[in-house]
Design an enzyme around this catalytic site. Structure first.
Site, mmCIF file in Angstrom:
data_model
loop_
_atom_site.group_PDB
_atom_site.id
_atom_site.type_symbol
_atom_site.label_atom_id
_atom_site.label_comp_id
_atom_site.label_asym_id
_atom_site.label_seq_id
_atom_site.Cartn_x
_atom_site.Cartn_y
_atom_site.Cartn_z
ATOM 1 N N ASP A 1 126.952 30.204 62.053
ATOM 2 C CA ASP A 1 125.755 30.340 61.214
ATOM 3 C C ASP A 1 125.918 31.380 60.098
ATOM 4 O OD1 ASP A 1 124.716 28.545 62.982
ATOM 5 O OD2 ASP A 1 123.179 29.859 63.810
ATOM 6 N N GLU B 1 118.611 23.043 61.111
ATOM 7 C CA GLU B 1 117.865 22.782 62.356
ATOM 8 C C GLU B 1 116.669 23.726 62.526
ATOM 9 O OE1 GLU B 1 120.573 23.631 65.613
ATOM 10 O OE2 GLU B 1 120.891 25.671 64.893
ATOM 11 N N ARG C 1 116.779 7.265 56.774
ATOM 12 C CA ARG C 1 117.630 7.366 57.959
ATOM 13 C C ARG C 1 118.002 8.832 58.172
ATOM 14 N NH1 ARG C 1 115.735 3.156 58.372
ATOM 15 N NH2 ARG C 1 116.736 1.118 58.644
HETATM 16 O O1 F6P Z 1 124.303 30.231 66.919
HETATM 17 C C1 F6P Z 1 125.201 29.224 66.673
HETATM 18 C C2 F6P Z 1 124.634 27.888 67.027
HETATM 19 O O2 F6P Z 1 125.617 26.976 66.657
HETATM 20 C C3 F6P Z 1 123.272 27.566 66.407
HETATM 21 O O3 F6P Z 1 123.352 27.137 65.096
HETATM 22 C C4 F6P Z 1 122.745 26.530 67.356
HETATM 23 O O4 F6P Z 1 121.323 26.481 67.344
HETATM 24 C C5 F6P Z 1 123.238 27.028 68.663
HETATM 25 O O5 F6P Z 1 124.417 27.735 68.423
HETATM 26 C C6 F6P Z 1 123.475 25.919 69.662
HETATM 27 O O6 F6P Z 1 123.780 26.490 70.877
HETATM 28 P P1 F6P Z 1 124.130 25.655 72.198
HETATM 29 O O7 F6P Z 1 125.550 25.204 72.067
HETATM 30 O O8 F6P Z 1 123.960 26.644 73.289
HETATM 31 O O9 F6P Z 1 123.196 24.512 72.276
#
Ligand code: F6P
Length: 364
Positions: free
Chosen positions: A142, A237, A282
């Protein structure tokens, strides 16, 4: 011979293996140190029997090109809030920090290198305050950790997202569709922002700029005003509508404190359809595709250098610090500075100016 224990915690990230290799090779060349890995973050150390692996140069040869982490990881092993099953089946979070520090001493470890994101570095700081000789290495796709310009894994995630975006452009164009691609970015929109500019998105929605769905609809209507068009949107997200909340649900695994995100692009699609959006829409959620596979060259270099810098700090006895990359230099910063705040996209950031200047809308 002095011993270093290395652990990888939280979500995986391309480049973790390159950090481990850099650390092991630098320690070997310096001499007087050996490196051990704790399996699945600190679970390997805390478990009985322990699950530790000696990391020799032979063991780490060539791993810098591999994604994931050879010593595995977990987001359910915080030693200072460790999930312990009680007799009645419930889970209690227990502080095993003092026990961990005693165990490290008993096993002859004189340094710990903790590779992880904001959660992991909060753990590093806590352990340091308890007397643990610890160094942090920043990790997250991130790119939202404070005090470092870049974290390894981020460039790889942007490259993967951009490659996917390019593919979605040709199919959107062929069908005159609107395609919404969702990328990771829990609190920060760095992946979305970079991908939107690299790929040429019309709209980019990020957590830092709440979006107004009416503005998005207007933009789509304008694009299709002269008849058939197509449009590609990138959404992080963690993006939120004006006055709305992050779209996710609480993790069901004991010891994982995070809200699990993913799927906001579908919400956006259904809302636009309900508002009477004419073109077909989509969606594609990239998810963990962005965290897998081979790191790009920049991330391999960043990660290798961070592993080497972590060894330098251990060797100097500069504990309670995190490796950072600032202005093309590898430096170190106090762990407490890192964990105090996150690095978010700000309105005055150069890339927001770039994006707005070429007509990318943030839905605001
Ligand atoms: O913090 C990094 C990250 O890739 C986020 O962007 C994402 O929300 C999260 O990890 C997903 O984590 P997990 O693999 O535990 O679902």
């Amino acid at each position: 011979m002095q011993k270093i224990l290395v652990a990888t915690g939280g979500g995986d990230c391309p480049g973790l293996n390159a950090v481990i290799r850099g650390l092991v090779k630098a320690a070997k060349r310096h001499g007087g140190w050996e490196v051990w890995g704790s399996k699945e973050a600190f679970n390997g150390l805390l478990g009985e029997p322990t699950d530790l692996v000696k990391l020799t140069p032979k063991k780490v040869a060539g791993i810098h090109v591999r994604g994931g982490t050879i010593i595995k990881t977990t987001n359910k092993g915080n030693p200072v809030a460790y999930p312990v099953k009680q007799d009645d089946g419930s889970i209690k979070l227990v502080d095993r920090g003092p026990e961990m520090i005693k165990k490290l001493k008993d096993m002859g470890f004189s340094a710990v290198v903790n590779i992880g994101g904001d959660g992991s570095q909060r753990i590093s700081q806590h352990l340091y305050e308890l007397g643990c000789p610890i160094i942090g290495v920043p990790k997250t796709i991130d790119n939202d950790l404070a005090s470092t310009d870049y974290t390894f894994g981020f460039s790889t995630a942007v490259q993967i997202a951009t490659d996917c975006f390019d593919k979605l452009v040709t199919t959107a164009e062929s069908h005159h569709r609107v395609i919404i691609m969702e990328v990771m970015g829990r609190d920060a929109g760095w992946i979305a922002l970079h991908t939107a500019i690299a790929g040429g998105a019309e709209i980019c929605l990020i957590p830092e700029i709440p979006y107004d769905i009416r503005k998005i609809k207007q933009r789509i209507d304008k694009r299709y005003r002269k008849g058939k068009g197509f449009m590609n949107i990138v959404i992080a997200e963690g993006a939120k509508p004006l006055g709305g909340e992050t779209f996710g649900r609480q993790a069901t695994d004991a010891g994982d404190p995070h809200l699990k995100l993913g799927g906001i692009c579908n919400n956006l699609r259904y809302q636009l359809e309900e508002m009477g959006c004419v073109p077909q829409i989509r969606t594609t959620v990239l998810g963990h595709i962005q965290r897998g596979g081979t790191p790009v060259a920049f991330d391999r270099i960043l990660a290798t250098s961070m592993g080497v810098k972590a060894f330098d700090l251990v060797n100097e006895g500069a504990f309670g610090r995190m490796v950072a990359y600032q202005n093309n230099e590898f430096v170190s910063v106090p762990l407490e500075d890192v964990t105090a705040t996150n690095k978010n996209v700000t309105e005055d950031h150069a890339l927001i100016h770039t994006a707005r200047s070429i007509g990318i809308s943030f839905g605001d």
